[in-house]
Design a protein around this motif. Structure first.
Motif, PDB file in Angstrom:
ATOM      1  N   THR A  60       8.992  -4.353   1.316  1.00 44.58           N
ATOM      2  CA  THR A  60      10.343  -3.896   1.031  1.00 44.58           C
ATOM      3  C   THR A  60      11.016  -3.425   2.312  1.00 44.58           C
ATOM      4  O   THR A  60      10.372  -2.792   3.156  1.00 44.58           O
ATOM      5  CB  THR A  60      10.300  -2.728   0.013  1.00 44.58           C
ATOM      6  N   LEU A  61      12.309  -3.715   2.451  1.00 46.01           N
ATOM      7  CA  LEU A  61      13.116  -3.227   3.569  1.00 46.01           C
ATOM      8  C   LEU A  61      13.903  -2.012   3.101  1.00 46.01           C
ATOM      9  O   LEU A  61      14.540  -2.048   2.038  1.00 46.01           O
ATOM     10  CB  LEU A  61      14.071  -4.329   4.048  1.00 46.01           C
ATOM     11  N   TRP A  62      13.863  -0.941   3.903  1.00 45.91           N
ATOM     12  CA  TRP A  62      14.577   0.300   3.609  1.00 45.91           C
ATOM     13  C   TRP A  62      15.521   0.622   4.767  1.00 45.91           C
ATOM     14  O   TRP A  62      15.115   0.584   5.927  1.00 45.91           O
ATOM     15  CB  TRP A  62      13.593   1.462   3.455  1.00 45.91           C
ATOM     16  N   LEU A  63      16.779   0.924   4.442  1.00 44.88           N
ATOM     17  CA  LEU A  63      17.754   1.402   5.431  1.00 44.88           C
ATOM     18  C   LEU A  63      18.240   2.770   4.989  1.00 44.88           C
ATOM     19  O   LEU A  63      18.716   2.929   3.858  1.00 44.88           O
ATOM     20  CB  LEU A  63      18.962   0.461   5.539  1.00 44.88           C
ATOM     21  N   GLU A  64      18.100   3.753   5.861  1.00 45.84           N
ATOM     22  CA  GLU A  64      18.539   5.121   5.565  1.00 45.84           C
ATOM     23  C   GLU A  64      17.909   5.654   4.286  1.00 45.84           C
ATOM     24  O   GLU A  64      18.543   6.384   3.522  1.00 45.84           O
ATOM     25  CB  GLU A  64      20.071   5.208   5.463  1.00 45.84           C
ATOM     26  N   GLY A  65      16.665   5.256   4.024  1.00 45.89           N
ATOM     27  CA  GLY A  65      15.956   5.732   2.849  1.00 45.89           C
ATOM     28  C   GLY A  65      16.310   5.034   1.551  1.00 45.89           C
ATOM     29  O   GLY A  65      15.872   5.443   0.479  1.00 45.89           O
ATOM     30  N   VAL A  66      17.103   3.949   1.637  1.00 46.92           N
ATOM     31  CA  VAL A  66      17.517   3.197   0.449  1.00 46.92           C
ATOM     32  C   VAL A  66      16.913   1.796   0.515  1.00 46.92           C
ATOM     33  O   VAL A  66      17.028   1.110   1.542  1.00 46.92           O
ATOM     34  CB  VAL A  66      19.064   3.093   0.365  1.00 46.92           C
ATOM     35  N   GLU A  67      16.286   1.362  -0.579  1.00 47.01           N
ATOM     36  CA  GLU A  67      15.709   0.017  -0.646  1.00 47.01           C
ATOM     37  C   GLU A  67      16.836  -1.013  -0.667  1.00 47.01           C
ATOM     38  O   GLU A  67      17.746  -0.924  -1.484  1.00 47.01           O
ATOM     39  CB  GLU A  67      14.856  -0.133  -1.903  1.00 47.01           C
ATOM     40  N   ASN A  78       0.823  -1.222   0.000  1.00 51.57           N
ATOM     41  CA  ASN A  78       0.000   0.000   0.000  1.00 51.57           C
ATOM     42  C   ASN A  78       0.855   1.268   0.000  1.00 51.57           C
ATOM     43  O   ASN A  78       0.329   2.372  -0.056  1.00 51.57           O
ATOM     44  CB  ASN A  78      -0.964   0.012   1.192  1.00 51.57           C
ATOM     45  N   GLY A  79       2.177   1.127   0.085  1.00 48.80           N
ATOM     46  CA  GLY A  79       3.090   2.269   0.029  1.00 48.80           C
ATOM     47  C   GLY A  79       3.452   2.865   1.371  1.00 48.80           C
ATOM     48  O   GLY A  79       4.367   3.679   1.466  1.00 48.80           O
ATOM     49  N   GLU A  80       2.755   2.459   2.427  1.00 42.91           N
ATOM     50  CA  GLU A  80       3.038   3.013   3.756  1.00 42.91           C
ATOM     51  C   GLU A  80       4.341   2.425   4.315  1.00 42.91           C
ATOM     52  O   GLU A  80       4.536   1.211   4.324  1.00 42.91           O
ATOM     53  CB  GLU A  80       1.889   2.701   4.713  1.00 42.91           C
ATOM     54  N   LYS A  81       5.229   3.320   4.773  1.00 45.54           N
ATOM     55  CA  LYS A  81       6.474   2.879   5.404  1.00 45.54           C
ATOM     56  C   LYS A  81       6.280   2.855   6.916  1.00 45.54           C
ATOM     57  O   LYS A  81       5.769   3.815   7.500  1.00 45.54           O
ATOM     58  CB  LYS A  81       7.626   3.810   5.043  1.00 45.54           C
ATOM     59  N   ILE A  82       6.691   1.742   7.518  1.00 47.67           N
ATOM     60  CA  ILE A  82       6.551   1.565   8.961  1.00 47.67           C
ATOM     61  C   ILE A  82       7.951   1.435   9.556  1.00 47.67           C
ATOM     62  O   ILE A  82       8.725   0.560   9.138  1.00 47.67           O
ATOM     63  CB  ILE A  82       5.710   0.310   9.270  1.00 47.67           C
ATOM     64  N   PRO A  83       8.299   2.292  10.534  1.00 44.32           N
ATOM     65  CA  PRO A  83       9.639   2.211  11.128  1.00 44.32           C
ATOM     66  C   PRO A  83       9.785   0.971  12.008  1.00 44.32           C
ATOM     67  O   PRO A  83       8.854   0.567  12.689  1.00 44.32           O
ATOM     68  CB  PRO A  83       9.745   3.491  11.956  1.00 44.32           C
ATOM     69  N   LEU A  84      10.978   0.368  11.966  1.00 43.46           N
ATOM     70  CA  LEU A  84      11.325  -0.695  12.905  1.00 43.46           C
ATOM     71  C   LEU A  84      12.056  -0.047  14.071  1.00 43.46           C
ATOM     72  O   LEU A  84      12.835   0.888  13.890  1.00 43.46           O
ATOM     73  CB  LEU A  84      12.198  -1.757  12.245  1.00 43.46           C
ATOM     74  N   GLU A  85      11.816  -0.557  15.265  1.00 42.68           N
ATOM     75  CA  GLU A  85      12.396   0.013  16.476  1.00 42.68           C
ATOM     76  C   GLU A  85      13.686  -0.719  16.845  1.00 42.68           C
ATOM     77  O   GLU A  85      13.744  -1.947  16.827  1.00 42.68           O
ATOM     78  CB  GLU A  85      11.385  -0.120  17.615  1.00 42.68           C
ATOM     79  N   PHE A 117      16.545  -4.860  15.281  1.00 41.88           N
ATOM     80  CA  PHE A 117      15.390  -3.993  15.097  1.00 41.88           C
ATOM     81  C   PHE A 117      14.144  -4.859  14.934  1.00 41.88           C
ATOM     82  O   PHE A 117      14.210  -5.918  14.316  1.00 41.88           O
ATOM     83  CB  PHE A 117      15.553  -3.145  13.827  1.00 41.88           C
ATOM     84  N   THR A 118      13.007  -4.398  15.459  1.00 41.57           N
ATOM     85  CA  THR A 118      11.765  -5.162  15.325  1.00 41.57           C
ATOM     86  C   THR A 118      10.598  -4.235  15.007  1.00 41.57           C
ATOM     87  O   THR A 118      10.641  -3.032  15.278  1.00 41.57           O
ATOM     88  CB  THR A 118      11.427  -5.951  16.606  1.00 41.57           C
ATOM     89  N   GLY A 119       9.543  -4.838  14.446  1.00 43.40           N
ATOM     90  CA  GLY A 119       8.321  -4.103  14.168  1.00 43.40           C
ATOM     91  C   GLY A 119       7.251  -5.047  13.649  1.00 43.40           C
ATOM     92  O   GLY A 119       7.472  -6.263  13.563  1.00 43.40           O
ATOM     93  N   ARG A 120       6.101  -4.479  13.302  1.00 43.22           N
ATOM     94  CA  ARG A 120       4.985  -5.280  12.808  1.00 43.22           C
ATOM     95  C   ARG A 120       4.424  -4.620  11.561  1.00 43.22           C
ATOM     96  O   ARG A 120       4.310  -3.404  11.481  1.00 43.22           O
ATOM     97  CB  ARG A 120       3.917  -5.402  13.880  1.00 43.22           C
ATOM     98  N   LEU A 121       4.067  -5.456  10.611  1.00 45.30           N
ATOM     99  CA  LEU A 121       3.520  -5.017   9.341  1.00 45.30           C
ATOM    100  C   LEU A 121       2.219  -5.780   9.102  1.00 45.30           C
ATOM    101  O   LEU A 121       2.189  -7.000   9.284  1.00 45.30           O
ATOM    102  CB  LEU A 121       4.524  -5.312   8.214  1.00 45.30           C
ATOM    103  N   ARG A 122       1.168  -5.077   8.712  1.00 44.58           N
ATOM    104  CA  ARG A 122      -0.105  -5.740   8.450  1.00 44.58           C
ATOM    105  C   ARG A 122      -0.073  -6.397   7.084  1.00 44.58           C
ATOM    106  O   ARG A 122       0.300  -5.789   6.088  1.00 44.58           O
ATOM    107  CB  ARG A 122      -1.261  -4.753   8.540  1.00 44.58           C
TER     108      ARG A 122
END
Length: 195
Positions: free
Chosen positions: A178-185, A148-155, A162-167
């Motif tokens: 997609t995984l992004w680090l420092e704004g780079v895919e 859907n294009g929404e970026k969710i930060p991992l903590e 780092f961890t997080g949850r994605l629907r």
């Protein structure tokens, strides 16, 4: 600042605990192979409050830091071209007492700087996916992006974790994020949504 370590290969196994007099020193064992160029925290612990703990590796010395005088750490960045088994030494001081220990790091050229795990890989529509990243690149900004294009930060949970949850998507079939680090895919991962 990160300590840049030039290194020379040595074939040994990790040694973790030392005691000289009353002052004891324990080095955290790093069991896994590290990727060349890895950034991570090297940690040591003393049984008594030490005045200082110093890391020495291949002609360079760095003071480790502690908030309580018992648990010590220093961030390290391994050189990109160095592989094999590498030796380091740690010296703890308390007054006129000292305790010295040594450890070894296994550095592999083909180990990835980033390892991502997620579960479940087969999900129900709209289910939350647990995402965990082990990154030796020391990123400050880590995000996952769904279809859907929404970026969710991992903590950040630890220096390298780092961890997080994605629907999950709401329609059945194969989907990706997609995984992004420092704004780079840096990677795309697929999962399946059941009907």
């Amino acid at each position: 600042p990160l300590l840049e370590l030039p290194a020379q290969p040595l074939a040994r196994e990790n040694t973790v605990s030392y005691r000289q007099g009353d002052l004891g020193l324990t080095l955290d064992s790093i069991e896994e192979a590290l990727p060349a160029g890895a950034e991570f925290l090297l940690e040591a612990e003393t049984n008594l409050k030490a005045d200082s703990v110093t890391l020495s590796a291949f002609g360079q010395t760095s003071e480790m830091r502690s908030e309580d005088g018992l648990r010590w750490q220093v961030p390290l960045k391994l050189p990109a071209g160095v592989v094999g088994t590498q030796l380091f030494r740690v010296l703890a001081r308390q007054g006129d007492q000292g305790s010295e220990g040594q450890g070894y790091l296994q550095i592999e050229a083909n180990e990835p700087l980033n390892r991502l795990k997620f579960s479940p890989s087969t999900a129900l529509a709209g289910q939350l996916l647990n995402v965990e990243l082990l990154s030796y690149a020391n990123p400050q900004k880590v995000e996952v992006q769904g279809e859907n294009g929404e970026k969710i930060p991992l903590e950040r949970r630890e220096y390298t974790r780092f961890t997080g949850r994605l629907r999950a998507a709401t329609t059945a079939g194969e989907h990706s994020f997609t995984l992004w680090l420092e704004g780079v895919e840096v990677g795309r991962y697929t999962y399946t949504v059941l009907e």
